[in-house]
Design an enzyme around this catalytic site. Structure first.
Site, PDB file in Angstrom:
ATOM      1  CD  GLU A 130      43.163  49.815 -45.093  1.00 53.19           C
ATOM      2  OE1 GLU A 130      42.550  49.808 -46.180  1.00 53.19           O
ATOM      3  OE2 GLU A 130      44.209  50.462 -44.906  1.00 53.19           O
ATOM      4  CD  GLU A 188      55.330  33.651 -56.966  1.00 50.28           C
ATOM      5  OE1 GLU A 188      55.734  33.477 -58.118  1.00 50.28           O
ATOM      6  OE2 GLU A 188      55.008  34.762 -56.523  1.00 50.28           O
TER       7      GLU A 188
END
Length: 222
Positions: A84, A115
């Site tokens: 963004e 992960e």
């Protein structure tokens, strides 16, 4: 702390006991009441956020970059915030870079075990050739993501500045960093579902970091 179950974010929340028997209104109020605590938790770590932003401002001004690295919800939020920056501030695409364990497919799908594969973080970062101008922010709600720890250690080895953002008072996995941001968001309404309060707190902190950075590098007027 030796086990993930000892983390605050993984404990059962007494306020949602027998939630399946609550009315819809009661469920919504319980979630809303729990979320209402988060702004104050973020407020408590403003000094640490400020320290992190000093590094991110320095990186951008010196021609470096800011990396968000996470897994699961944490990784998705980092990629979201980074994506963004260009449209919001008319900025270059490579000022903020988001990386998620498991790659782009993990943005839409759960990649089990991603992960925990520490070496993948180093491989993902090699293409970017980190150096002393960069800042890497490792994000892990539980502080249990080996991928994030590996990314922080790699960045440190390249003399980049490092920030570790977690939503537990003490992360399960530790490493030496320049700034440690430890929020205490507590047990979730749905036990262990850190996409809820912990995710909300993470998004708030990332918004604060990126927005204040871009203001201070001249991307906002009045």
């Amino acid at each position: 702390m030796n086990h993930r179950s000892e983390l605050n974010t993984e404990k059962q929340n007494p306020k949602s006991d027998r939630m399946n028997n609550m009315s819809l209104t009661e469920i919504l109020i319980a979630i809303n009441n729990d979320d209402a605590k988060i702004a104050n938790q973020v407020k408590n770590v403003i000094p640490e956020i400020k320290d992190a932003v000093k590094y991110t401002i320095r990186s951008i001004k010196k021609g470096g970059r800011v990396f968000y690295v996470g897994a699961g919800t944490s990784g998705r939020l980092g990629v979201l915030d980074a994506s963004e920056i260009p449209p919001t501030f008319s900025a270059e695409d490579n000022l903020f870079i988001g990386l998620i364990a498991g790659g782009d497919i993990a943005l839409r799908n759960s990649v089990e075990g991603a992960e925990d594969i520490s070496q993948n973080a180093v491989e993902d970062l090699l293409a970017y050739t980190l150096d002393e101008k960069d800042t890497l922010i490792g994000i892990s709600c539980s502080g249990a993501a080996a991928y994030v720890i590996s990314a922080l250690n790699h960045a440190k080895s390249k003399n980049s500045k490092t920030v570790y953002l977690t939503t537990n008072p003490k992360p399960l996995l530790k490493t030496k960093v320049d700034v440690l941001i430890n929020l205490d968001t507590g047990p979730e309404i749905i036990t262990g579902s850190t996409r809820m309060k912990a995710g909300t707190a993470t998004k708030m902190v990332l918004n604060m970091i990126s927005t204040s950075t871009m203001i201070k590098v001249g991307k906002v007027y009045n």
